[in-house]
Design a protein around this motif. Sequence first.
Motif, PDB file in Angstrom:
ATOM      1  N   THR A  77       0.851  -1.206   0.000  1.00 27.59           N
ATOM      2  CA  THR A  77       0.000   0.000   0.000  1.00 27.59           C
ATOM      3  C   THR A  77       0.882   1.250   0.000  1.00 27.59           C
ATOM      4  OG1 THR A  77      -0.037  -0.034   2.407  1.00 27.59           O
ATOM      5  CG2 THR A  77      -1.907  -1.081   1.281  1.00 27.59           C
ATOM      6  N   PHE A  78       2.105   1.080  -0.478  1.00 25.55           N
ATOM      7  CA  PHE A  78       3.074   2.176  -0.390  1.00 25.55           C
ATOM      8  C   PHE A  78       2.950   3.156  -1.562  1.00 25.55           C
ATOM      9  CE2 PHE A  78       7.185   3.992  -1.492  1.00 25.55           C
ATOM     10  CZ  PHE A  78       7.541   4.570  -0.290  1.00 25.55           C
ATOM     11  N   SER A  79       3.062   4.452  -1.264  1.00 23.33           N
ATOM     12  CA  SER A  79       3.199   5.423  -2.358  1.00 23.33           C
ATOM     13  C   SER A  79       3.970   6.630  -1.833  1.00 23.33           C
ATOM     14  CB  SER A  79       1.838   5.863  -2.883  1.00 23.33           C
ATOM     15  OG  SER A  79       1.185   6.612  -1.897  1.00 23.33           O
ATOM     16  N   VAL A  80       4.638   7.333  -2.721  1.00 16.50           N
ATOM     17  CA  VAL A  80       5.304   8.590  -2.334  1.00 16.50           C
ATOM     18  C   VAL A  80       4.732   9.655  -3.248  1.00 16.50           C
ATOM     19  CG1 VAL A  80       7.526   9.648  -1.767  1.00 16.50           C
ATOM     20  CG2 VAL A  80       7.447   7.253  -2.445  1.00 16.50           C
ATOM     21  N   ARG A  81       4.437  10.795  -2.655  1.00 16.98           N
ATOM     22  CA  ARG A  81       3.831  11.868  -3.436  1.00 16.98           C
ATOM     23  C   ARG A  81       4.729  12.259  -4.624  1.00 16.98           C
ATOM     24  NH1 ARG A  81      -0.650  14.599  -2.467  1.00 16.98           N
ATOM     25  NH2 ARG A  81      -0.828  16.773  -3.080  1.00 16.98           N
ATOM     26  N   GLY A  82       4.129  12.196  -5.798  1.00 16.36           N
ATOM     27  CA  GLY A  82       4.840  12.664  -6.995  1.00 16.36           C
ATOM     28  C   GLY A  82       5.916  11.745  -7.524  1.00 16.36           C
ATOM     29  N   ARG A  83       5.978  10.489  -7.033  1.00 13.39           N
ATOM     30  CA  ARG A  83       6.969   9.546  -7.557  1.00 13.39           C
ATOM     31  C   ARG A  83       6.197   8.366  -8.132  1.00 13.39           C
ATOM     32  NH1 ARG A  83       8.531  13.557  -5.417  1.00 13.39           N
ATOM     33  NH2 ARG A  83      10.594  13.990  -4.538  1.00 13.39           N
ATOM     34  N   ASP A 109       5.202  12.168 -12.073  1.00 11.97           N
ATOM     35  CA  ASP A 109       6.518  11.709 -11.612  1.00 11.97           C
ATOM     36  C   ASP A 109       7.503  12.871 -11.557  1.00 11.97           C
ATOM     37  OD1 ASP A 109       8.240   9.277 -10.950  1.00 11.97           O
ATOM     38  OD2 ASP A 109       9.425  10.293 -12.474  1.00 11.97           O
ATOM     39  N   TYR A 110       8.532  12.700 -10.734  1.00  9.84           N
ATOM     40  CA  TYR A 110       9.489  13.779 -10.456  1.00  9.84           C
ATOM     41  C   TYR A 110      10.781  13.626 -11.262  1.00  9.84           C
ATOM     42  CZ  TYR A 110      11.569  17.344  -7.363  1.00  9.84           C
ATOM     43  OH  TYR A 110      12.129  18.484  -6.849  1.00  9.84           O
ATOM     44  N   ALA A 111      10.772  12.812 -12.310  1.00  5.65           N
ATOM     45  CA  ALA A 111      12.008  12.678 -13.095  1.00  5.65           C
ATOM     46  C   ALA A 111      12.388  14.049 -13.644  1.00  5.65           C
ATOM     47  CB  ALA A 111      11.779  11.696 -14.239  1.00  5.65           C
ATOM     48  N   HIS A 112      13.622  14.483 -13.418  1.00  5.70           N
ATOM     49  CA  HIS A 112      14.047  15.744 -14.007  1.00  5.70           C
ATOM     50  C   HIS A 112      15.496  15.664 -14.490  1.00  5.70           C
ATOM     51  CE1 HIS A 112      14.235  16.155  -9.566  1.00  5.70           C
ATOM     52  NE2 HIS A 112      15.492  16.405  -9.860  1.00  5.70           N
ATOM     53  N   ASN A 113      15.921  14.454 -14.799  1.00  2.12           N
ATOM     54  CA  ASN A 113      17.193  14.314 -15.508  1.00  2.12           C
ATOM     55  C   ASN A 113      17.110  13.071 -16.399  1.00  2.12           C
ATOM     56  OD1 ASN A 113      17.577  12.097 -13.889  1.00  2.12           O
ATOM     57  ND2 ASN A 113      19.455  12.835 -12.935  1.00  2.12           N
ATOM     58  N   GLU A 114      18.175  12.846 -17.143  1.00  4.34           N
ATOM     59  CA  GLU A 114      18.169  11.768 -18.126  1.00  4.34           C
ATOM     60  C   GLU A 114      17.924  10.396 -17.483  1.00  4.34           C
ATOM     61  OE1 GLU A 114      21.897  11.463 -20.133  1.00  4.34           O
ATOM     62  OE2 GLU A 114      21.241   9.775 -21.393  1.00  4.34           O
ATOM     63  N   ALA A 115      18.701  10.113 -16.421  1.00  3.57           N
ATOM     64  CA  ALA A 115      18.633   8.776 -15.829  1.00  3.57           C
ATOM     65  C   ALA A 115      17.236   8.471 -15.302  1.00  3.57           C
ATOM     66  CB  ALA A 115      19.646   8.671 -14.702  1.00  3.57           C
ATOM     67  N   SER A 116      16.637   9.438 -14.609  1.00  4.44           N
ATOM     68  CA  SER A 116      15.330   9.130 -14.024  1.00  4.44           C
ATOM     69  C   SER A 116      14.257   9.040 -15.098  1.00  4.44           C
ATOM     70  CB  SER A 116      14.962  10.136 -12.933  1.00  4.44           C
ATOM     71  OG  SER A 116      15.149  11.443 -13.376  1.00  4.44           O
ATOM     72  N   MET A 167       4.816  14.341 -21.029  1.00  3.86           N
ATOM     73  CA  MET A 167       4.835  15.802 -20.959  1.00  3.86           C
ATOM     74  C   MET A 167       5.916  16.244 -19.970  1.00  3.86           C
ATOM     75  SD  MET A 167       2.030  18.425 -19.452  1.00  3.86           S
ATOM     76  CE  MET A 167       2.926  18.630 -17.915  1.00  3.86           C
ATOM     77  N   PHE A 168       6.813  17.090 -20.392  1.00  8.40           N
ATOM     78  CA  PHE A 168       7.835  17.572 -19.448  1.00  8.40           C
ATOM     79  C   PHE A 168       8.368  18.939 -19.866  1.00  8.40           C
ATOM     80  CE2 PHE A 168      12.007  17.454 -21.536  1.00  8.40           C
ATOM     81  CZ  PHE A 168      11.710  16.779 -22.713  1.00  8.40           C
ATOM     82  N   GLY A 169       9.102  19.550 -18.925  1.00 10.52           N
ATOM     83  CA  GLY A 169       9.845  20.777 -19.202  1.00 10.52           C
ATOM     84  C   GLY A 169      11.109  20.684 -18.368  1.00 10.52           C
ATOM     85  N   CYS A 170      11.969  21.681 -18.393  1.00 10.37           N
ATOM     86  CA  CYS A 170      13.160  21.615 -17.538  1.00 10.37           C
ATOM     87  C   CYS A 170      13.275  22.903 -16.744  1.00 10.37           C
ATOM     88  CB  CYS A 170      14.417  21.441 -18.377  1.00 10.37           C
ATOM     89  SG  CYS A 170      14.517  19.821 -19.140  1.00 10.37           S
ATOM     90  N   VAL A 222       5.653  14.904 -16.163  1.00  4.44           N
ATOM     91  CA  VAL A 222       6.997  14.671 -15.617  1.00  4.44           C
ATOM     92  C   VAL A 222       7.665  15.956 -15.127  1.00  4.44           C
ATOM     93  CG1 VAL A 222       9.316  13.921 -16.300  1.00  4.44           C
ATOM     94  CG2 VAL A 222       7.335  12.671 -17.129  1.00  4.44           C
ATOM     95  N   GLY A 223       8.363  15.864 -13.989  1.00  3.63           N
ATOM     96  CA  GLY A 223       9.295  16.928 -13.588  1.00  3.63           C
ATOM     97  C   GLY A 223       8.925  17.696 -12.342  1.00  3.63           C
TER      98      GLY A 223
END
Length: 500
Positions: free
Chosen positions: A338-344, A359-366, A385-388, A464-465
Amino acid sequence: MKLDILLKGIEYHLQQGSPENCEITGLCEDSRKIKCGNLFFCRTGTHTSGKQYLRQALSLGAAAVICEKYDEDSRRILSSQKDICVIETDVSAQTQARLASNFYDFSKEKLLLIGVTGTKGKTTVCAMLQKLFLNNHMLCATVGTNGFFLKDRVTKSSHTTPELFELYGFIAEAVKAGCTHFIAEVSSLAVKQGRIAGLTFDLGIFTNIYPDHIGGNEHASFLEYAYWKKRFFKNCKKVLLNRDDPFSFEIAADKNGICSWYSASVCADGYASEIEKDVEIDGLYQHFLWHWQKMPARSISLKLPGLCNVSNAAAALSAFCLLTSDEQYDSYQLDFSTFSVRGRFEMVGHFQGGTIMIDYAHNEASLKNLLESLRAYHPNRILCMFGCGGNRSAVRRSAMGRVSSELADLTIITQDNSRDEPFEQILADILLGVTGDYVVIRDRKEAIGYCMSQMRPGDLLVLVGKGHEDTQEIAGKVEAFSERDIVESIEKTKKGKVSK
Ligand SMILES: CC(=O)N[C@H]1[C@@H](OP(=O)(O)OP(=O)(O)OC[C@H]2O[C@@H](n3ccc(=O)[nH]c3=O)[C@H](O)[C@@H]2O)O[C@H](CO)[C@@H](O)[C@@H]1O[C@H](C)C(=O)N[C@@H](C)C(=O)N[C@H](CCC(=O)O)C(=O)O
Ligand SMILES: Nc1ncnc2c1ncn2[C@@H]1O[C@H](COP(=O)(O)OP(=O)(O)OP(=O)(O)O)[C@@H](O)[C@H]1O
Ligand SMILES: N[C@H](CCC[C@H](N)C(=O)O)C(=O)O
């Protein structure tokens, strides 16, 4: 606490006032956050110096000021207020740490301090480990990008790793509340800037390292970034390393091999095997067998997709096993179903037969990890959908453009926190990497609306981001911005239209 007691162990010159009569209510290095009776610690940074803001600190009620080189300008401002104590000393992180440990004396308390570092996974590992402690009746607080979590309360923190006084303050609060464990996300910048000075960690956990935080006002090079990541482990009594990241071996070499290991793929002190994917209406699951040293294997369910999250779970489970009793291993609840983390990897809704995730990915690896993890569940299409962010490493931008082009079916480029940079510049950097189909919609809210309107049954839309963030910063203006609320209101509008 009286100022003379607070200054114990620090060499200083008293410029004015009487420390033995000066009551200090708190410690602060930011003039904007001073409260009545606080000590204002004037640090010199890369942009400015606390000394520039003496008037503001005094107007907010500072009772004492600590600075280096008590110059004419400072004297002019302070000497007219004779009741203010002025201390001249070295304003290093060590002095700051000494003040903080004198003020919040928790050195004799039985609190285990755990630090998590790595390019990715810090927030997730901290949240997982906190859940394990709490589920097994051990009171634990955490601090990191998503804030300071103590019991039912969440307090925003200034950074991933807060400023030193703030960090010590959070630890002291946790001690007062009866916590036995405190987990902190430790960023490389925090180590470099001395935000963790004076703290010894009972356990240091390493997740992984990828090139990031290079350029802008962050690190000069990958070498420098890696140096500060490794440096953290000098402050740790025990070390837990990721067998799947080769950089772990460099850390181990420095620690003379006294380390424990975890893995999501191969045999280690703690490792996962037989990983299976499972799709349910309420989320994407994985089930695996958990092995800890000589203990019998346990089945674990995890409500998150992606091998990276099995790795995060293996880090948290290993840390928990290292810090608890083997005798009670069988009775511990080890569960993430039942686990979750906000925005991940967070599922926030269904729309037109598809699924929406934040999701909070904001670089290439993530971003690569995220999109590959989602591909493994064979969605109809992935809309990404993302921006930087502005004022951050520009290297991230084209790399994210490339990864999205390679792994998503449609890329929608929009604004993140542009901060002081023009969106056109950030966009141009992103486009250097884009090779597939893409759409540009500058306004992030409008972009979300567009993405949702394009959804077809079985599609997966990832926003994303910005993850947990609830504001957007553009050209110095910070405004409320919640992707969750925007998605919800579009869903409601659509339902309203259908029922009419
Ligand atoms: C590069 C960096 O980390 N800079 C941080 C650092 O800046 P600095 O040392 O240059 O300080 P400065 O801005 O010159 O200010 C000097 C002093 O004047 C004080 N001041 C400043 C202005 C004012 O009005 N009044 C005032 O008293 C400041 O509080 C400070 O004590 O100290 C400042 C005060 O604490 C931080 O606000 C600032 O964070 C900037 C905004 C930042 O963006 N930091 C990010 C990159 C960061 O720290 N990220 C990491 C990594 C996250 C991850 O791994 O993903 C993090 O731990 O969050
Ligand atoms: N172990 C991992 N390896 C690679 N990517 C990961 C891993 N864990 C999470 N991610 C991705 O990175 C994003 C951020 O995860 P998380 O917040 O846990 O890491 P973090 O280290 O705290 O990040 P940050 O330093 O940016 O705040 C997630 O939303 C996900 O896309
Ligand atoms: N800890 C990261 C967060 C970036 C999040 C993204 N939304 C942005 O604003 O760039 C940083 O400060 O670089």
